[in-house]
Design an enzyme around this catalytic site. Structure first.
Site, mmCIF file in Angstrom:
data_model
loop_
_atom_site.group_PDB
_atom_site.id
_atom_site.type_symbol
_atom_site.label_atom_id
_atom_site.label_comp_id
_atom_site.label_asym_id
_atom_site.label_seq_id
_atom_site.Cartn_x
_atom_site.Cartn_y
_atom_site.Cartn_z
ATOM 1 C CE LYS A 40 58.101 -24.510 37.488
ATOM 2 N NZ LYS A 40 58.623 -23.206 38.691
ATOM 3 C CD GLU A 43 65.561 -20.808 39.662
ATOM 4 O OE1 GLU A 43 65.776 -19.605 39.385
ATOM 5 O OE2 GLU A 43 64.201 -21.046 39.493
ATOM 6 C CB SER A 57 50.861 -26.871 37.114
ATOM 7 O OG SER A 57 51.309 -28.416 38.075
#
Lengths: 410, 273
Positions: free
Chosen positions: A103, A125, A392
């Site tokens: 991210k 969010e 990830s």
């Protein structure tokens, strides 16, 4: 192994998508209230200006290297490979990035853009909390005010990440409307943005939302695929036969896949959350159980009822617990360039435990879905074939969930 | 002439501004809606906006979000909303009804099927909050073909070029959202509204409704001085929520509130004349 390309996709130049209005075939676009059209145009203009600007890219590259810790390693998972007895498995170690997931790649990119646009306040969010943590992190680094919207249910199940965000100086706002999960957090962030557009930059965490977000987030995350290609060529002297990544909104998958879309020999697998099984209705498998519709500013595959109301979803993993999916995935699904599969909660837990025990790597529950699918796929492939699984995120944030499932109190 | 055109023509002739009321269909439960619509008309509403409940009302503030949730708890679907319109039409063939909602329920029904069903039920216009004109050509064409007005929103952030584009695509009236933010937000800058309304008038002959942030008779009267129509939504829905356990009280409170807006608007227009 199924053939992942058909005659149609062979002639497509993937670099030309989306079109100027954000369409990937029939998907994507911009479905928002009029108040947001001007800020989206402003964002698009800023992004168009900087996306190829050498100074912007140099700053991004510097942060990737010195702040995020890129390039992330491409690791040959030897014991997992031998255990499964099929294709050779490599892991792209996005879990080793600063803040523990992919991210941050996108959060840094958008924060640098926010800085150039003169916005002093960023909002986000978050579902699992990884994107919220990444945004709070870059906001701290750039001295920006940060507000993170998070579904009240997710605040409960991801409490370590909530605390991390607060330590980083962000305000975490629990969202009690609707299903109290990621989709409702996204609604609330949009409402904040529409109210505070003058000073606020909305850092969307996945390849969804109104144009230009799906394109912009994909571009920032594509560093994953570019590195993978370079690293894999150096290690094996050829391209991998398959890539596997989990798909919630789909940013880690899009980032890995995008630089390989044109490489027809590489089969692509996106793994959705099968929850308790697609037949149970308790899942987040949009391609297996959904159909095209419009939500959160884009047209894409959705889980909805017969009246067009958006359904609640279920997954063991908060990061995959979302009723929509990035519009580029919807298009890649329809043209059959990517195969979308799903993995149940139980299978994901098995992937989680297998990787932890065999490789000493605790994967995020999101990434555990990709591992679990690789465990099905690898034995069906030959030993001289290869695959890369996108790891990830790391699983530290999930240890409470895993302990609860095992009936252990920490 | 459509019912919406007739209504604006009637208002012009009688020197009054149109009052447009918004309630969410099926809030707090389906039986309340049609009698409430009649009560609104009896107390001075000229046009009725009827909200179609949606699970993810991205542009709404907490008041209308909660209304959607109350209605959805009773499974109030787009089809049921159309049934309510049909029922209302049995005793009122004069007051226009504008459906207001989000695109996805219409997508599921299909644009042409929706346009046909809404027209047959007796609706007059449709506001699709998350459908800008760029993406709306197909739906808007289907609506127009079935005699329904696509009513589009304009925002403080709309550029002059967009104002023109939106007014070209709209029918019936245009709806100026008078502040940045979601429905039910507090403040209203009347001088700014007057300026923006003048800019819209410069490019369009369509009547202009102004909404968002109008919660008192005073605010309604001031907006009536610059706009052709005053839209009141959240303030009304808040009354529905306050009296949600007593449908009689809902009608009384909503009726009294609308009557107070009507009176304030008409007085300010009379003073002007």
């Amino acid at each position: 192994m199924s053939n992942s390309t058909d005659a149609h996709s062979e002639t497509i130049d993937f670099s030309r998508y989306p079109d100027d209005r954000g369409h990937f075939g029939p998907y994507g676009g911009r479905f928002v209230a009029e108040t947001l059209m001007a800020p989206l145009e402003e964002l698009k203009a800023a992004y168009e200006r900087y996306r190829n600007d050498p100074e912007f890219l140099a700053e991004l590259e510097y942060d990737f290297q010195h702040y995020v810790g890129r390039p992330s390693p491409l690791y040959y998972a030897e014991r997992l490979t031998k255990h499964l007895g099929g294709a050779k498995i490599y892991l792209k170690r996005e879990d080793l990035n600063h803040t523990g997931a992919h991210k941050i790649n996108n959060a840094i990119g958008q924060a640098l853009l926010a800085k150039r646009m003169g916005k002093k306040r960023v909002i986000a969010e978050t579902g699992a909390g990884q994107h919220g943590v990444a945004t709070a992190t870059v906001a701290a680094r750039f001295g920006m005010e940060c507000v993170v919207y998070m579904g009240a249910e997710d605040v409960q199940r991801q409490s370590p990440n909530v605390f991390r965000m607060k330590l980083l100086g962000a305000e975490v706002v629990p969202v009690h409307s609707g299903t109290r999960t990621l989709k409702d957090a996204l609604n609330e962030a949009m409402r904040d943005w529409v109210t505070n557009v003058d000073n606020t930059f909305y850092i969307i965490g996945t390849v969804a939302g109104p144009h230009p977000y799906p394109m912009m987030v994909r571009d920032f995350q594509s560093v994953i695929g570019r590195e993978t290609k370079r690293q894999f060529l150096a290690a094996e002297g050829r391209l991998p036969d398959a890539l596997v990544a989990c798909v919630g909104g789909g940013s880690n998958a899009m980032g890995l896949f995008y630089p390989f879309l044109q490489d027809k020999s590489v089969a692509l697998y996106g793994v959705e959350a099968g929850g308790l099984g697609v037949a149970s209705g308790q899942h987040a498998a949009r391609f297996a159980g959904g159909r095209p519709g419009v939500l959160h500013g884009n047209r894409t595959y959705l889980l909805e009822d017969d009246d067009g109301q958006i359904l609640g979803t279920h997954s063991i993993s908060a990061g995959l617990d979302y009723p929509g999916v990035g519009p580029e995935h919807a298009w890649l699904h329809d043209i059959k360039r990517v195969n979308y599969e799903n993995i149940t909660d139980d299978e994901a837990m098995e992937g989680f435990e297998t990787l932890t025990r065999l490789e000493g790597i605790i994967p995020a529950l999101e990434s555990s879905h990709a591992i679990a699918y690789a465990m099905k796929l690898a034995p069906r492939m030959r030993k001289d074939q290869t695959m890369v699984v996108n790891l990830s995120g790391r699983g530290d944030k999930d240890i409470n969930t895993v302990a609860r499932l095992k009936g252990i109190s920490l | 002439m459509s019912r919406i055109e007739q209504t604006f023509a009637r208002c012009r002739q009688s020197g009054r501004k149109a009052l447009i009321t918004f309630i969410t269909a099926g809030d707090p439960e389906p039986g309340v809606t049609v009698p409430l619509l009649h009560a609104l008309v009896a107390n001075g509403a000229d046009i009725l906006e009827l909200g179609v409940p949606f699970s993810d009302p991205m542009a709404e503030g907490p008041v209308i979000q909660a209304a959607c949730e109350r209605a959805l708890a009773h499974n109030v679907s787009l089809n049921r909303v159309l049934d309510m319109v049909r029922e209302f039409r049995q005793t009122d063939s004069r007051t226009p009804i504008v459906l207001m909602g989000y695109l996805n329920p219409i997508e599921v029904m299909g644009y042409r099927r929706f346009a046909q069903a809404a027209a047959e039920a007796g609706a007059d216009g449709v506001i699709t909050v998350d459908l800008p004109p760029e993406e709306g050509e197909e739906l808007n064409a289907a609506l127009i073909e079935h005699g329904l007005d696509p009513i589009l929103l304009l925002a403080p952030t709309s550029s002059p070029a967009r104002i023109r584009q939106i007014c070209d695509a709209a029918r019936g009236f245009v709806y100026y959202v008078s502040l940045k933010g979601v429905t039910g937000a507090a403040s209203l800058d009347i001088a700014n509204v007057a300026e923006r309304v003048a800019a819209i008038r410069a490019v369009s002959k369509l009547p202009i409704g102004v909404g968002f942030g109008i919660s008192s008779p005073e605010a309604a009267a001031r907006v009536a001085e610059v706009a052709d129509a005053v839209v009141v939504g959240s303030a009304l829905v808040r009354l529905v929520a306050q009296h949600q356990n007593d449908s009689m009280k809902i009608r009384e409170a909503a009726g009294a509130f609308i009557a107070s807006l009507r009176q304030a608007m008409d007085q300010s227009q009379a003073a002007k004349a």
